[in-house]
Scaffold this motif. Structure first.
Motif, PDB file in Angstrom:
ATOM      1  N   MET A  82      -3.892 -13.929   5.375  1.00 23.50           N
ATOM      2  CA  MET A  82      -5.203 -14.291   4.820  1.00 23.50           C
ATOM      3  C   MET A  82      -5.923 -15.326   5.687  1.00 23.50           C
ATOM      4  N   THR A  83      -5.931 -15.065   6.986  1.00 23.29           N
ATOM      5  CA  THR A  83      -6.680 -15.893   7.930  1.00 23.29           C
ATOM      6  C   THR A  83      -7.999 -15.200   8.234  1.00 23.29           C
ATOM      7  N   SER A  84      -8.889 -15.883   8.916  1.00 24.78           N
ATOM      8  CA  SER A  84     -10.216 -15.322   9.180  1.00 24.78           C
ATOM      9  C   SER A  84     -10.179 -14.053  10.035  1.00 24.78           C
ATOM     10  N   ASP A  85      -9.114 -13.844  10.805  1.00 24.61           N
ATOM     11  CA  ASP A  85      -9.031 -12.632  11.626  1.00 24.61           C
ATOM     12  C   ASP A  85      -7.995 -11.625  11.112  1.00 24.61           C
ATOM     13  N   ASN A  86      -7.301 -11.942  10.011  1.00 23.87           N
ATOM     14  CA  ASN A  86      -6.295 -11.040   9.458  1.00 23.87           C
ATOM     15  C   ASN A  86      -6.180 -11.271   7.952  1.00 23.87           C
ATOM     16  N   TYR A  87      -6.906 -10.461   7.199  1.00 19.56           N
ATOM     17  CA  TYR A  87      -6.894 -10.621   5.744  1.00 19.56           C
ATOM     18  C   TYR A  87      -7.074  -9.264   5.055  1.00 19.56           C
ATOM     19  N   VAL A  88      -6.881  -9.262   3.759  1.00 22.24           N
ATOM     20  CA  VAL A  88      -7.063  -8.057   2.949  1.00 22.24           C
ATOM     21  C   VAL A  88      -8.513  -8.028   2.493  1.00 22.24           C
ATOM     22  N   GLU A  89      -9.222  -6.941   2.789  1.00 20.51           N
ATOM     23  CA  GLU A  89     -10.622  -6.805   2.361  1.00 20.51           C
ATOM     24  C   GLU A  89     -10.722  -6.365   0.906  1.00 20.51           C
ATOM     25  N   SER A  90      -9.972  -5.319   0.543  1.00 20.10           N
ATOM     26  CA  SER A  90     -10.067  -4.814  -0.819  1.00 20.10           C
ATOM     27  C   SER A  90      -8.839  -3.994  -1.182  1.00 20.10           C
ATOM     28  N   VAL A  91      -8.647  -3.870  -2.482  1.00 19.45           N
ATOM     29  CA  VAL A  91      -7.554  -3.069  -3.041  1.00 19.45           C
ATOM     30  C   VAL A  91      -8.148  -2.212  -4.141  1.00 19.45           C
ATOM     31  N   VAL A  92      -7.809  -0.922  -4.136  1.00 23.64           N
ATOM     32  CA  VAL A  92      -8.257  -0.017  -5.193  1.00 23.64           C
ATOM     33  C   VAL A  92      -7.031   0.494  -5.939  1.00 23.64           C
ATOM     34  N   ILE A  93      -7.164   0.605  -7.266  1.00 21.83           N
ATOM     35  CA  ILE A  93      -6.114   1.175  -8.101  1.00 21.83           C
ATOM     36  C   ILE A  93      -6.637   2.492  -8.650  1.00 21.83           C
ATOM     37  N   LEU A  94      -5.830   3.544  -8.489  1.00 24.39           N
ATOM     38  CA  LEU A  94      -6.204   4.892  -8.929  1.00 24.39           C
ATOM     39  C   LEU A  94      -5.166   5.434  -9.895  1.00 24.39           C
ATOM     40  N   ALA A  95      -5.615   6.263 -10.832  1.00 23.06           N
ATOM     41  CA  ALA A  95      -4.721   6.936 -11.768  1.00 23.06           C
ATOM     42  C   ALA A  95      -5.012   8.432 -11.700  1.00 23.06           C
ATOM     43  N   GLU A  96      -4.027   9.205 -11.255  1.00 25.25           N
ATOM     44  CA  GLU A  96      -4.230  10.638 -11.004  1.00 25.25           C
ATOM     45  C   GLU A  96      -4.654  11.439 -12.225  1.00 25.25           C
ATOM     46  N   GLY A  97      -4.197  11.079 -13.397  1.00 24.62           N
ATOM     47  CA  GLY A  97      -4.440  11.896 -14.572  1.00 24.62           C
ATOM     48  C   GLY A  97      -5.582  11.441 -15.461  1.00 24.62           C
ATOM     49  N   ASN A  98      -6.337  10.441 -15.065  1.00 25.70           N
ATOM     50  CA  ASN A  98      -7.460   9.965 -15.864  1.00 25.70           C
ATOM     51  C   ASN A  98      -8.717  10.775 -15.562  1.00 25.70           C
ATOM     52  N   PRO A  99      -9.693  10.762 -16.473  1.00 29.02           N
ATOM     53  CA  PRO A  99     -10.945  11.488 -16.228  1.00 29.02           C
ATOM     54  C   PRO A  99     -11.623  11.072 -14.919  1.00 29.02           C
ATOM     55  N   ASN A 100     -11.557   9.806 -14.570  1.00 34.38           N
ATOM     56  CA  ASN A 100     -12.051   9.293 -13.300  1.00 34.38           C
ATOM     57  C   ASN A 100     -10.885   8.577 -12.645  1.00 34.38           C
ATOM     58  N   PRO A 101     -10.425   9.027 -11.471  1.00 35.29           N
ATOM     59  CA  PRO A 101      -9.221   8.434 -10.895  1.00 35.29           C
ATOM     60  C   PRO A 101      -9.351   6.953 -10.521  1.00 35.29           C
ATOM     61  N   ALA A 102     -10.528   6.493 -10.139  1.00 41.03           N
ATOM     62  CA  ALA A 102     -10.694   5.089  -9.755  1.00 41.03           C
ATOM     63  C   ALA A 102     -10.665   4.212 -11.002  1.00 41.03           C
ATOM     64  N   VAL A 103      -9.696   3.318 -11.072  1.00 47.71           N
ATOM     65  CA  VAL A 103      -9.530   2.465 -12.241  1.00 47.71           C
ATOM     66  C   VAL A 103     -10.097   1.067 -11.986  1.00 47.71           C
ATOM     67  N   ALA A 104      -9.762   0.483 -10.835  1.00 51.73           N
ATOM     68  CA  ALA A 104     -10.215  -0.876 -10.538  1.00 51.73           C
ATOM     69  C   ALA A 104     -10.273  -1.080  -9.032  1.00 51.73           C
ATOM     70  N   THR A 105     -11.183  -1.946  -8.602  1.00 46.69           N
ATOM     71  CA  THR A 105     -11.277  -2.349  -7.201  1.00 46.69           C
ATOM     72  C   THR A 105     -11.375  -3.859  -7.148  1.00 46.69           C
ATOM     73  N   PHE A 106     -10.557  -4.465  -6.304  1.00 45.18           N
ATOM     74  CA  PHE A 106     -10.559  -5.913  -6.119  1.00 45.18           C
ATOM     75  C   PHE A 106     -10.969  -6.215  -4.682  1.00 45.18           C
ATOM     76  N   HIS A 107     -11.862  -7.175  -4.503  1.00 46.81           N
ATOM     77  CA  HIS A 107     -12.323  -7.575  -3.171  1.00 46.81           C
ATOM     78  C   HIS A 107     -11.814  -8.980  -2.867  1.00 46.81           C
ATOM     79  N   PHE A 108     -11.378  -9.182  -1.624  1.00 52.64           N
ATOM     80  CA  PHE A 108     -10.839 -10.466  -1.194  1.00 52.64           C
ATOM     81  C   PHE A 108     -11.535 -10.911   0.089  1.00 52.64           C
ATOM     82  N   THR A 109     -11.435 -12.184   0.381  1.00 49.99           N
ATOM     83  CA  THR A 109     -11.872 -12.742   1.662  1.00 49.99           C
ATOM     84  C   THR A 109     -10.739 -13.598   2.198  1.00 49.99           C
TER      85      THR A 109
END
Length: 149
Positions: free
Chosen positions: A75-102
């Protein structure tokens, strides 16, 4: 209850359109989930590692399933996680949540509760600042559905 001729014609036209064009399935297919992963990952298939998805093996109630995700990153300025998405295959809409980081987030970790319609795979995909992506997958067995069943 009495229907007018106009209402009967309208219902008939609606039924004919449904039969002709077909109704879309209520639940997301694995192919839709894979497409969502490819879009999030920029066309590449994510590698395994770096990301950890924690979810219960058995969820007694699909209305409120606790999940947490964490990603190994300095999690440094040149090496960090931008975002994480959680998906569920069997739900009406697979995208459940998205988290953004800096880089200032300090840690790439999140906890939430999600709704699952039935027993299915829950997938977490992390996008790093260098464009690389990582994925983790867990099957959650649901005894009482949370999305209408």
């Amino acid at each position: 209850m009495t229907l007018t001729r106009r209402e009967v014609l309208g219902l008939t036209a609606g039924a004919a359109a449904f039969i002709t064009f077909g109704g879309k399935a209520a639940f997301a297919a694995a192919a839709e989930t894979e497409e969502a992963i490819k879009v999030f990952a920029g066309g590449a298939m994510p590698a395994t590692g770096k990301i950890t998805l924690d979810a219960p093996e058995i969820a007694e109630n699909g209305n409120t399933v606790p999940v947490s995700v964490s990603v190994e990153s300095p999690m440094t300025s040149d090496n960090y996680v931008e975002s994480v998405v959680i998906l569920a295959e069997g739900n009406p809409n697979p995208a459940v949540a998205t988290f953004h980081f800096t880089a200032m987030s300090g840690e790439a970790a999140a906890k939430t509760r999600i709704r699952l319609a039935k027993t299915q795979n829950v997938i977490a995909v992390a996008k790093m600042s260098d464009g690389s992506t990582f994925m983790d997958k867990k099957e959650v067995k649901v005894t009482i559905g949370g999305c209408g069943g």
